[in-house]
Design a protein around this motif. Structure first.
Motif, PDB file in Angstrom:
ATOM      1  N   THR A   1       9.720  42.553 -36.565  1.00  0.00           N
ATOM      2  CA  THR A   1       9.112  42.634 -37.887  1.00  0.00           C
ATOM      3  C   THR A   1       7.611  42.376 -37.787  1.00  0.00           C
ATOM      4  O   THR A   1       6.822  43.021 -38.454  1.00  0.00           O
ATOM      5  CB  THR A   1       9.764  41.618 -38.847  1.00  0.00           C
ATOM      6  N   TYR A   2       7.190  41.450 -36.915  1.00  0.00           N
ATOM      7  CA  TYR A   2       5.788  41.041 -36.802  1.00  0.00           C
ATOM      8  C   TYR A   2       5.253  41.434 -35.433  1.00  0.00           C
ATOM      9  O   TYR A   2       5.897  41.190 -34.418  1.00  0.00           O
ATOM     10  CB  TYR A   2       5.703  39.523 -36.978  1.00  0.00           C
TER      11      TYR A   2
ATOM     12  N   PHE B   1       8.952  46.275 -42.526  1.00  0.00           N
ATOM     13  CA  PHE B   1      10.122  45.938 -43.329  1.00  0.00           C
ATOM     14  C   PHE B   1      10.950  47.198 -43.566  1.00  0.00           C
ATOM     15  O   PHE B   1      10.406  48.247 -43.856  1.00  0.00           O
ATOM     16  CB  PHE B   1       9.711  45.348 -44.678  1.00  0.00           C
TER      17      PHE B   1
ATOM     18  N   GLU C   1      16.473  45.774 -35.301  1.00  0.00           N
ATOM     19  CA  GLU C   1      16.594  44.972 -36.512  1.00  0.00           C
ATOM     20  C   GLU C   1      15.226  44.444 -36.959  1.00  0.00           C
ATOM     21  O   GLU C   1      14.463  43.907 -36.165  1.00  0.00           O
ATOM     22  CB  GLU C   1      17.533  43.792 -36.259  1.00  0.00           C
ATOM     23  N   VAL C   2      14.931  44.653 -38.240  1.00  0.00           N
ATOM     24  CA  VAL C   2      13.739  44.088 -38.874  1.00  0.00           C
ATOM     25  C   VAL C   2      14.158  43.541 -40.236  1.00  0.00           C
ATOM     26  O   VAL C   2      15.254  43.823 -40.719  1.00  0.00           O
ATOM     27  CB  VAL C   2      12.605  45.128 -39.060  1.00  0.00           C
ATOM     28  N   ASP C   3      13.276  42.776 -40.854  1.00  0.00           N
ATOM     29  CA  ASP C   3      13.584  42.229 -42.174  1.00  0.00           C
ATOM     30  C   ASP C   3      13.651  43.347 -43.212  1.00  0.00           C
ATOM     31  O   ASP C   3      12.954  44.360 -43.092  1.00  0.00           O
ATOM     32  CB  ASP C   3      12.510  41.226 -42.592  1.00  0.00           C
ATOM     33  N   PRO C   4      14.462  43.164 -44.278  1.00  0.00           N
ATOM     34  CA  PRO C   4      14.526  44.177 -45.343  1.00  0.00           C
ATOM     35  C   PRO C   4      13.221  44.211 -46.137  1.00  0.00           C
ATOM     36  O   PRO C   4      12.438  43.263 -46.116  1.00  0.00           O
ATOM     37  CB  PRO C   4      15.694  43.718 -46.213  1.00  0.00           C
TER      38      PRO C   4
ATOM     39  N   PRO D   1      10.696  43.682 -48.955  1.00  0.00           N
ATOM     40  CA  PRO D   1      10.624  42.675 -50.024  1.00  0.00           C
ATOM     41  C   PRO D   1      10.735  43.332 -51.407  1.00  0.00           C
ATOM     42  O   PRO D   1      10.246  44.450 -51.612  1.00  0.00           O
ATOM     43  CB  PRO D   1       9.233  42.054 -49.838  1.00  0.00           C
TER      44      PRO D   1
END
Length: 170
Positions: free
Chosen positions: A2-3, A20, A42-45, A47
């Motif tokens: 993600t980062y 995201f 996989e990454v964060d959904p 926002p």
């Protein structure tokens, strides 16, 4: 993933990136994955704020975002000239959050100096502005955010449509 943060070995070399909804690979990575969306990473959904942009009528209701890339600029950081990968559904938009910056367009962008680029035309993006890119501005002309003298937070939001379900959510 993600980062990500580039190594700062000279002025104008990239910016901090948060992804995201999907993982976009900018270059061939250590596993041999080519540039483009990596569907099994996989990454964060995304926002909720970015989906709210449809409710606020900033984005058209037929273009619901399913992913976004947030760029965080230190003084002098930039996004080099590029055309966004065709894995992303058009249109997409950019939002300037913290300070005014310019976006430069052209078929052939020239490197003027470290982090500084020149093209056919430049559009200022005042704080809070939204620029929607579609058609030739998104997939023919290159665009760039030259290094600025200020810190900024900028969002390149990639959009899907109701007919194109958010297949890149994790």
């Amino acid at each position: 993933r993600t980062y990500s943060e580039p190594q700062k070995w000279m002025r104008g070399k990239g910016c901090v990136t948060m992804q995201f909804g999907c993982c976009y690979n900018y270059a061939v990575d250590k596993n041999g994955n080519p540039p483009g969306i990596i569907r099994n990473e996989e990454v964060d959904p995304i926002p909720p704020l970015f989906k709210t942009m449809v409710t606020w009528h900033v984005l058209p209701t037929d273009c619901i975002p399913n992913s976004c890339i947030v760029n965080i600029y230190d003084e002098g950081d930039c996004i080099p000239p590029h055309i966004d990968h065709h894995d992303f559904v058009l249109p997409f938009c950019t939002v300037s959050f913290l300070s005014e910056c310019n976006i430069v367009f052209g078929a052939n962008l020239k490197i003027v100096g470290p982090g500084d680029f020149a093209g056919s035309f430049s559009i200022p993006l005042p704080v809070g502005s939204v620029l929607i890119l579609n058609g030739n501005s998104a997939d023919v002309a290159k665009h760039s955010i030259p290094g600025s003298g200020k810190e900024d937070l900028n969002n390149f939001q990639k959009d899907g449509s109701p007919e194109d379900p958010p297949q890149f959510f994790v």
